[in-house]
Design a protein around this motif. Structure first.
Motif, PDB file in Angstrom:
ATOM      1  N   GLY A  20       0.799  -1.215   0.000  1.00  0.00           N
ATOM      2  CA  GLY A  20       0.000   0.000   0.000  1.00  0.00           C
ATOM      3  C   GLY A  20       0.832   1.265   0.000  1.00  0.00           C
ATOM      4  O   GLY A  20       0.279   2.367   0.096  1.00  0.00           O
ATOM      5  N   LYS A  21       2.141   1.145  -0.115  1.00  0.00           N
ATOM      6  CA  LYS A  21       3.032   2.301  -0.111  1.00  0.00           C
ATOM      7  C   LYS A  21       3.446   2.647  -1.547  1.00  0.00           C
ATOM      8  O   LYS A  21       3.721   1.772  -2.346  1.00  0.00           O
ATOM      9  N   GLY A  22       3.522   3.939  -1.836  1.00  0.00           N
ATOM     10  CA  GLY A  22       3.939   4.381  -3.161  1.00  0.00           C
ATOM     11  C   GLY A  22       2.830   4.320  -4.196  1.00  0.00           C
ATOM     12  O   GLY A  22       3.105   4.189  -5.384  1.00  0.00           O
ATOM     13  N   SER A  23       1.590   4.399  -3.755  1.00  0.00           N
ATOM     14  CA  SER A  23       0.478   4.333  -4.701  1.00  0.00           C
ATOM     15  C   SER A  23       0.508   5.490  -5.698  1.00  0.00           C
ATOM     16  O   SER A  23       0.030   5.353  -6.826  1.00  0.00           O
ATOM     17  N   PHE A  24       1.075   6.616  -5.281  1.00  0.00           N
ATOM     18  CA  PHE A  24       1.172   7.762  -6.199  1.00  0.00           C
ATOM     19  C   PHE A  24       1.987   7.401  -7.425  1.00  0.00           C
ATOM     20  O   PHE A  24       1.775   7.944  -8.514  1.00  0.00           O
ATOM     21  N   LEU A  25       2.961   6.474  -7.268  1.00  0.00           N
ATOM     22  CA  LEU A  25       3.792   6.060  -8.400  1.00  0.00           C
ATOM     23  C   LEU A  25       2.947   5.353  -9.447  1.00  0.00           C
ATOM     24  O   LEU A  25       3.067   5.625 -10.650  1.00  0.00           O
ATOM     25  N   ALA A  26       2.093   4.449  -9.007  1.00  0.00           N
ATOM     26  CA  ALA A  26       1.249   3.719  -9.946  1.00  0.00           C
ATOM     27  C   ALA A  26       0.262   4.656 -10.641  1.00  0.00           C
ATOM     28  O   ALA A  26       0.041   4.560 -11.849  1.00  0.00           O
ATOM     29  N   ILE A  27      -0.327   5.571  -9.884  1.00  0.00           N
ATOM     30  CA  ILE A  27      -1.309   6.484 -10.473  1.00  0.00           C
ATOM     31  C   ILE A  27      -0.655   7.425 -11.465  1.00  0.00           C
ATOM     32  O   ILE A  27      -1.139   7.626 -12.586  1.00  0.00           O
ATOM     33  N   ASN A  28       0.482   8.010 -11.081  1.00  0.00           N
ATOM     34  CA  ASN A  28       1.168   8.940 -11.976  1.00  0.00           C
ATOM     35  C   ASN A  28       1.739   8.230 -13.195  1.00  0.00           C
ATOM     36  O   ASN A  28       1.781   8.806 -14.293  1.00  0.00           O
ATOM     37  N   ALA A  29       2.180   6.983 -13.015  1.00  0.00           N
ATOM     38  CA  ALA A  29       2.692   6.236 -14.162  1.00  0.00           C
ATOM     39  C   ALA A  29       1.584   5.969 -15.168  1.00  0.00           C
ATOM     40  O   ALA A  29       1.796   6.040 -16.387  1.00  0.00           O
ATOM     41  N   GLY A  30       0.389   5.656 -14.662  1.00  0.00           N
ATOM     42  CA  GLY A  30      -0.735   5.438 -15.562  1.00  0.00           C
ATOM     43  C   GLY A  30      -1.103   6.697 -16.320  1.00  0.00           C
ATOM     44  O   GLY A  30      -1.352   6.650 -17.531  1.00  0.00           O
TER      45      GLY A  30
END
Length: 249
Positions: free
Chosen positions: A54-64
């Motif tokens: 659950g850590k670094g979710s911003f990475l997945a969202i911004n990558a998308g």
């Protein structure tokens, strides 16, 4: 503007010709397969880590978001200029950048959508963190993960035509050469072959997903159980008279 004559011309399907459709198709599949493989090796573990912790979710969202807005042809041109190379490496990098976002975001979203009660029950049974991930979370997230892989494959199949802009082979040659020769029939034929290839690959991946994902996850097992129970409850069994008459006839 009709590509039918080009597609029906047997000379364009001859294996002896390096520029024939089968050769271009194999090259296109090679670019697609290698790009998806490299992108999957990079994105899938990161998606597992982010989704599980659950850590670094911003990475997945911004990558998308970045993957949807990034112009592949512009990135390829920049890589060719920066690397001073027109080989396959710039094309591979550009396609891998296209592959990573859908696989990363789907893996993350799939794991985060798993029922927390199932995860808590697994931990209550004494499972370690890795066991919870690979024996509970990942199997339940597989449909979403497969959706990301299928989306990535479709995007790469359509975009791998840019390889022809740097002198490489692939189905993009039909588009580039057709444009250079004002042969619009060749261009239409190339677009048709790319579209058919994308549909075939998506169907094959859907078939693989059907046999890899557990029936309990997709609901197929539940529907079969309900169908069997409804038949049993209705008492629909062969009549003895019919069985006897068939056996004696």
């Amino acid at each position: 503007m009709d590509g039918t004559p080009y597609l029906l011309d047997g000379a364009n399907w001859a294996w002896s010709s390096p520029g024939s459709i089968p050769h271009l198709l194999l090259s296109h599949l090679g670019y697609t397969g290698l790009s998806v493989l490299v992108g999957f090796v990079i994105a899938f573990p990161i998606g597992l880590l982010i989704g599980h912790t659950g850590k670094g979710s911003f990475l997945a969202i911004n990558a998308g978001n970045a993957g949807r807005s990034l112009p592949t042809l512009g990135l390829l041109s920049l890589l060719v200029v920066y690397m001073s190379s027109q080989g396959f490496l710039p094309v591979l990098i550009a396609l891998v950048v296209l592959v990573i976002p859908p696989i990363l975001t789907s893996t993350y979203a799939g794991l985060r959508s798993v029922d927390p009660n199932a995860v808590d029950a697994a931990r209550g049974m004494g499972m370690s963190s890795s066991q919870v991930l690979f024996r509970v979370e990942l199997p339940m997230a597989l449909p979403v993960v497969f959706g990301g892989v299928r989306a990535a494959v479709l995007q790469v199949v359509a975009t791998a035509t840019v390889a022809a802009y740097v002198g490489l082979s692939g189905l993009g040659r039909l588009l580039v050469d057709g444009l250079a020769l004002n042969d619009y029939g060749r261009m239409v034929a190339g677009a048709v072959v790319v579209a058919v290839l994308a549909v075939v690959l998506d169907l094959l991946l859907g078939l693989v997903q059907r046999y890899v994902v557990s029936p309990g996850i997709t609901g197929r097992g539940l529907s079969r159980a309900r169908g069997t129970r409804s038949v049993a409850e209705s008492g629909a069994v062969p009549e003895p008279e019919l069985v006897t008459s068939k056996g004696t006839s």
